[in-house]
Design an enzyme around this catalytic site. Structure first.
Site: not given
Length: 842
Positions: A177, A183, A249, A341, A551, A696
Site C-alpha cells: 500500500s 491490498h 502516498r 445524430h 428577480k 432586486e
C-alpha cells in the site's frame, strides 16, 4: 523549471506553478518530480483509474516530516478553476451533488499533481456510459497490520486469502500500500452489487479469522488488533474508496501503492517502494496488475477518452482495443464525415481525419448555409477512423444513445490546422447535400474536449472566387424524430436562437436530483444605463424579442408534484417540504392531477408586498413543527413558478422556453400562495418597474433556449439593481462592547484558482435573531485550520476559524483592486447554494 509555465500535454494547455516547491522535505522531492512521476507512470496507472470517480488527498504545503507532519485535506468535489477539458461526473451527496474528476489521459494526472493531489483514491466500481454506477468489477481486501506486526505478517495473510480465492476460481493480485499493509485485488464479473460483494468479503475475512485467530482479526474494533492483521472488508462498500494502484502516498518519503508479484511477497526483506523504484520496475517489467485494468487505456493515447465512454459489448459503435489510432496515410487526401445524430437532442457531428483519428465537433445546427451566419461547434473526443462509415442505433443507456446516420462524407483539402483555427475545403459525395464548401473552425473558449468553436462558411473558395450559399440543413426523419428535433449538444447555448416552431418531442424519464441547478451567467450593475445596455445586448444576441422576468429575491426550489402531493427541494438537494406548509396545502388546488416537476422561487413578502430576503431568513432554518406553524402566520411564503421541466413523466427541458411557459400556464390554476409571475418584453420598462417597486433586478432570458441542467449559460442573464454577492463563511471575530460574547464580524471568502480567497469582513446587517442562529450554526464547525488562502495577519489575529460550508449573501458597494468587498452588509444565509459553487460575480 521554477516559476510558472504553460505546457501542452496531449493537446491540452495547462498552467503549472511552483515547480521547485519541496513536497517531501525528508527526501527533497519537489513538485516537478511529482509531476514527472505521474506523467511517466500514466500508461500503467490510467487503466486502474479510468471510469472511476477520483477522491484526492491534497498537501498544498507538502507532507512535512516524520516529526512534524503537515495536515492534508480530502477533496471530492472538483475545485473551481479546474480546466474545462477535465472530465467529471456528478455523485449525489446529502449536501448536494459533487462533481468528481475522471482520469483518462496524462494531462488529467498532471493537473492533479499540479494542485498537490498526492494521493488518489477510487472505489471498486466504475461509471456506466449513462453516468450511473456499475456493479463493482473488482474485490479488494485491505490487510492492515496492528501494533506489533508488519509487512511479513500481512504477506502471510495475503497468501492464505490467495489460496481461498483461487479455490473459487478468482486470481488474487497483491499491492503493497505504500503506507502500512497490503491490498489484495481480484477481478469480478460485475454481476453482484457492492452490498453483495461487501457481505462476501466480510464472510471471507471471518473465515480466515476462524482458521487463524492468533494472526487475523475481522472485527472493526481497534482494541482487538494488537499483534494481528486486520482484514478490512468494508472498502468494497460502494461509498468507500481505496488508494489507487501507482498512487503516491503522503508519507515522509514518496512511497507508492505498488503492484507486486507473489514471488516478491516471499522476500523476508519485503518493504514499501519509493516512486523512483516503481517507475524503474514498470518501465522494465510492465504492470503486474494489468489484468485488472480497463482494456485499451494503457497508453493514454488519443482514443482513450472515446474508449472509456463506451462498452464494446453494448454498443454497435467501433471500439478499438488500443487507443493509439491508425498511422497517417500521407499518400491520400484525408477523409471527412458529417453524421446526423438524433441523440437526446439532435445535432450534426463533423469529423476530420487527422493523425490517424477523426477529430470531432458536435454542431447543433449543422454546416451554416451562408457566410452571414456562424454556427456553434463543441469539440468532442477524437473518434476512431472506423467511425467514418458508422451508422446505426446506439442503444438507450449508452453514451450518445440514439440514431446515427451519415449526412455526407468525402475528402478534404487542408489549408490551416492550428490549436485555435482550422481551414479546409470539403468535397462531399456527388449529389450529396454538402457539395464543395470552404469552411473555417475558430476556437472561442476552452481547450480540447468541450471547447467551443464557431463554424464559419467562408465568403470565397480557396482560389479567391465568391463561394455560393448552400441549402439550409434539414434533418431526416428517423423513427419520428426528424423534423421535430431541435439541435443542441451538451455545452454552451448556440449564439443564434433555435427555431421556436421546431421544438423537440419530450422524452420520458424523471430529471436528475439536481434538475434545478440552472446557474445563469451574472451581470451585476447598480447603474441603470449599463444595466439597460447589457440586457438589451443579451436580448439582441438571442435574435428574438426580449423575454424579461423580475428577480424575486427568494430561494430557488424545485417542486415535484406526483398528482396528489408536492415535494420541495433546494438546489443542494435538501428536502424543505415541511418548512412551507402553506405552499403544500395550496398545491392540490393549483396543480391538478397531472404529475409535474417545476422550477420556481420561494419568496417572503413584507407588509408592502415587496420581496424580502431578510424576512425569508425567519423561515429557512426552522425544524420544529410548532416553530414552523407560528412563523407561517407571521411570515407567509409565496411560491413563484417560472419553468416546467417534466410533465406527466415526459422530460420537457429540451423544449424552448416559450413552449415550456405555455405548458406551465396550461397545467396550473395559480392562486395567492402559488403564482406564475408575469413576463414582459421591454427591458427599459422592466428595469424602471423593478426600481420603482424596490425589486432586486430582472432576469433576461432567451425564449428559444432549452432548460440547461447544472450548466452556466448565457441564456439567462441576471441584471441586479443592488450589488449582492454570495460568500462562504470561514471565520468569526469575537464581538466587543454590546456584542461581547457574540459574533463581532464574519470573515468571508469566494473561490478562485488559489482556493478560498479572502473577501473581507462583514459586521453589519445582523438582527439579534440572525446572530443567535449563526452562532448556533457555526459553533459545531469550529476548526483550528484557517480555510482561506490569503487572509491578512491583522484580520486573522483573533479569529476563530470554521469549516467553509455555510454560505451567506451580502450587499456591498464595490470590489477593491485587491478583491475585498467594500461596505459589505449581511443579508442572510443561502441554504440553497452549495459552498463550492461560490465565486466572484462580476
Amino acid at each position: 523549471m521554477a516559476g510558472e509555465q504553460i505546457v501542452q500535454i496531449g493537446g491540452r494547455r495547462l498552467r503549472v506553478t511552483n515547480l521547485e516547491k519541496v513536497l517531501y522535505p525528508e527526501t527533497g522531492t519537489t513538485k516537478a518530480e511529482v509531476i514527472d512521476y505521474y506523467s511517466r507512470i500514466a500508461g500503467w496507472m490510467i487503466p486502474h483509474l479510468a471510469g472511476r470517480p477520483v477522491t484526492r488527498k491534497r498537501w498544498p504545503d507538502g507532507v512535512g516530516t516524520a516529526a512534524e507532519p503537515l495536515e492534508a485535506f480530502f477533496a471530492k468535489d472538483l475545485e473551481p478553476g479546474a480546466p474545462d477539458w477535465l472530465p467529471r461526473q456528478s455523485i449525489a451527496h446529502s449536501g448536494g451533488p459533487k462533481d468528481y474528476p475522471l482520469v483518462t489521459d496524462v494531462a488529467a494526472l498532471v493537473y492533479l499533481a499540479q494542485v498537490a493531489s498526492l494521493e488518489l483514491h477510487v472505489p471498486q466500481w466504475r461509471f456506466r456510459a449513462d453516468g450511473e454506477r456499475a456493479n463493482p468489477d473488482r474485490l479488494v481486501l485491505d490487510l492492515d497490520p496492528g501494533p506489533g506486526v508488519g509487512l511479513a505478517e500481512c504477506a502471510e495473510v495475503a497468501r492464505v486469502c490467495r489460496d481461498i480465492l483461487a479455490g473459487m476460481g478468482m486470481a488474487a493480485h497483491p499491492v503493497t500500500s505504500g503506507s502500512k499493509g497490503i491490498h489484495l485485488y481480484a477481478a469480478l464479473p460485475g454481476e453482484q452489487t457492492s452490498d453483495q460483494i461487501t457481505a462476501f468479503a466480510k464472510e471471507l475475512a471471518r473465515a480466515v479469522e476462524a482458521d487463524h485467530p492468533d494472526l487475523v482479526v475481522s472485527a472493526m474494533s481497534k482494541a482487538l488488533r494488537p499483534g494481528r492483521v486486520f482484514i478490512d472488508w468494508s472498502q468494497n462498500n460502494g461509498s468507500k474508496t481505496t488508494i489507487a494502484p501507482y498512487s503516491l502516498r503522503g508519507r515522509p518519503e514518496p512511497t507508492v501503492a505498488a503492484p507486486r508479484t507473489w514471488a516478491e511477497l516471499e522476500d523476508a526483506g519485503l518493504r514499501h517502494l519509493l516512486f523512483s523504484e516503481v517507475l524503474e520496475r514498470a518501465e522494465a517489467d510492465g504492470d503486474p496488475l494489468a489484468a485488472l485494468g480497463a482494456p485499451g487505456l494503457g497508453t493514454g493515447g488519443p482514443l482513450a477518452a472515446y474508449i472509456a465512454k463506451r462498452d464494446a459489448g453494448r454498443t454497435p459503435e467501433p471500439v478499438p482495443a488500443e487507443p493509439t489510432g491508425r498511422p497517417a496515410r500521407p499518400e491520400e487526401r484525408p477523409r471527412f464525415v458529417i453524421q446526423e445524430h438524433h441523440a437526446s437532442r439532435l445535432h450534426w457531428d463533423l469529423r476530420l481525419e487527422r493523425d490517424g483519428v477523426l477529430a470531432s465537433w458536435a454542431v447543433p445546427r449543422g454546416v451554416p448555409p451562408t457566410s452571414a451566419r456562424n454556427n456553434l461547434a463543441v469539440q468532442t473526443e477524437d473518434h476512431p477512423m472506423e467511425y467514418a462509415s458508422f451508422s446505426g442505433v446506439i442503444p438507450a443507456g449508452q453514451y450518445g444513445a440514439g440514431t446515427m446516420t451519415i449526412w455526407d462524407e468525402g475528402r478534404y483539402d487542408l489549408e490551416k490546422w492550428r490549436d485555435d483555427e482550422v481551414i479546409a475545403t470539403l468535397e462531399g459525395r456527388p449529389g450529396g447535400p454538402l457539395g464543395t464548401v470552404r469552411l473555417a473552425l475558430i476556437r472561442t473558449d476552452g481547450a480540447g474536449e468541450k471547447s467551443t468553436w464557431l463554424l464559419h462558411r467562408m465568403k470565397t473558395d480557396a482560389a479567391g472566387r465568391a463561394q455560393p450559399d448552400g441549402a439550409p440543413v434539414e434533418p431526416a426523419d428517423h423513427a419520428g424524430l426528424g423534423a421535430t428535433a431541435e439541435p443542441s449538444v451538451p455545452g454552451p447555448e448556440p449564439p443564434s436562437a433555435p427555431d421556436p416552431e421546431s421544438p423537440p418531442a419530450p422524452t420520458a424519464g424523471p430529471p436528475p436530483p439536481d434538475a434545478g441547478r440552472h446557474t445563469p451567467m451574472l451581470a451585476t450593475s447598480a447603474t441603470p444605463g449599463i444595466a439597460r445596455a447589457t440586457a438589451r445586448r443579451t436580448a439582441e444576441a438571442a435574435g428574438t424579442a426580449p423575454w424579461v422576468e423580475f428577480k424575486w429575491d427568494g430561494i430557488r426550489a424545485i417542486g415535484v408534484w406526483n398528482g396528489s402531493s408536492l415535494r420541495l427541494l433546494t438546489r443542494t438537494g435538501t428536502d424543505v417540504t415541511a418548512r412551507y406548509p402553506e405552499v403544500t396545502a395550496a398545491a392540490p388546488a393549483v396543480f391538478g392531477s397531472v404529475p409535474l416537476v417545476v422550477d420556481g422561487e420561494l419568496v417572503a413578502l413584507d407588509e408592502t408586498g415587496r420581496p424580502s430576503f431578510p424576512l425569508l431568513q425567519n423561515r429557512m432554518n426552522l425544524a420544529r413543527d410548532a416553530d414552523i406553524a407560528r412563523e407561517t402566520s407571521r411570515t407567509p411564503v409565496t411560491y413563484y413558478l417560472f419553468d416546467v421541466i417534466e410533465r406527466d413523466g415526459a422530460d420537457t427541458a429540451a423544449l424552448p422556453l416559450h413552449r415550456r411557459r405555455e405548458l406551465l400556464e396550461g397545467s396550473l390554476s395559480p392562486g395567492e400562495t402559488v403564482r406564475i409571475p408575469p413576463v414582459v418584453d421591454d427591458v427599459d420598462a422592466a428595469l424602471d418597474t423593478a426600481r420603482e417597486f424596490a425589486l432586486e433586478g430582472i432576469v433576461v432570458k432567451d425564449p428559444a433556449a432549452p432548460y440547461r441542467r447544472g450548466i452556466r449559460t448565457e441564456a439567462w442573464l441576471k441584471v441586479k439593481l443592488t450589488r449582492t454577492q454570495d460568500v462562504v463563511v470561514g471565520g468569526i471575530r469575537p464581538g466587543k462592547g454590546g456584542r461581547r460574547g457574540s459574533i463581532g464580524s464574519l470573515l468571508v471568502g469566494v473561490h478562485d484558482e488559489r482556493g478560498l480567497h479572502y473577501a473581507g469582513r462583514v459586521g453589519t446587517g445582523f438582527s439579534e435573531r440572525a446572530l443567535a442562529q449563526l452562532a448556533s450554526t457555526l459553533e459545531p464547525l469550529r476548526t483550528e485550520r484557517c480555510p482561506f488562502a490569503d487572509v491578512p495577519a491583522a484580520d486573522a489575529s483573533d479569529a476563530h476559524w470554521v469549516q467553509p460550508v455555510v454560505v451567506g449573501e451580502v450587499e456591498f458597494a464595490e470590489w477593491t483592486p485587491g478583491g475585498i468587498l467594500r461596505h459589505a452588509r449581511w443579508r442572510g444565509v443561502r441554504a440553497d447554494v452549495p459552498s463550492d459553487e461560490v465565486v466572484r460575480e462580476d
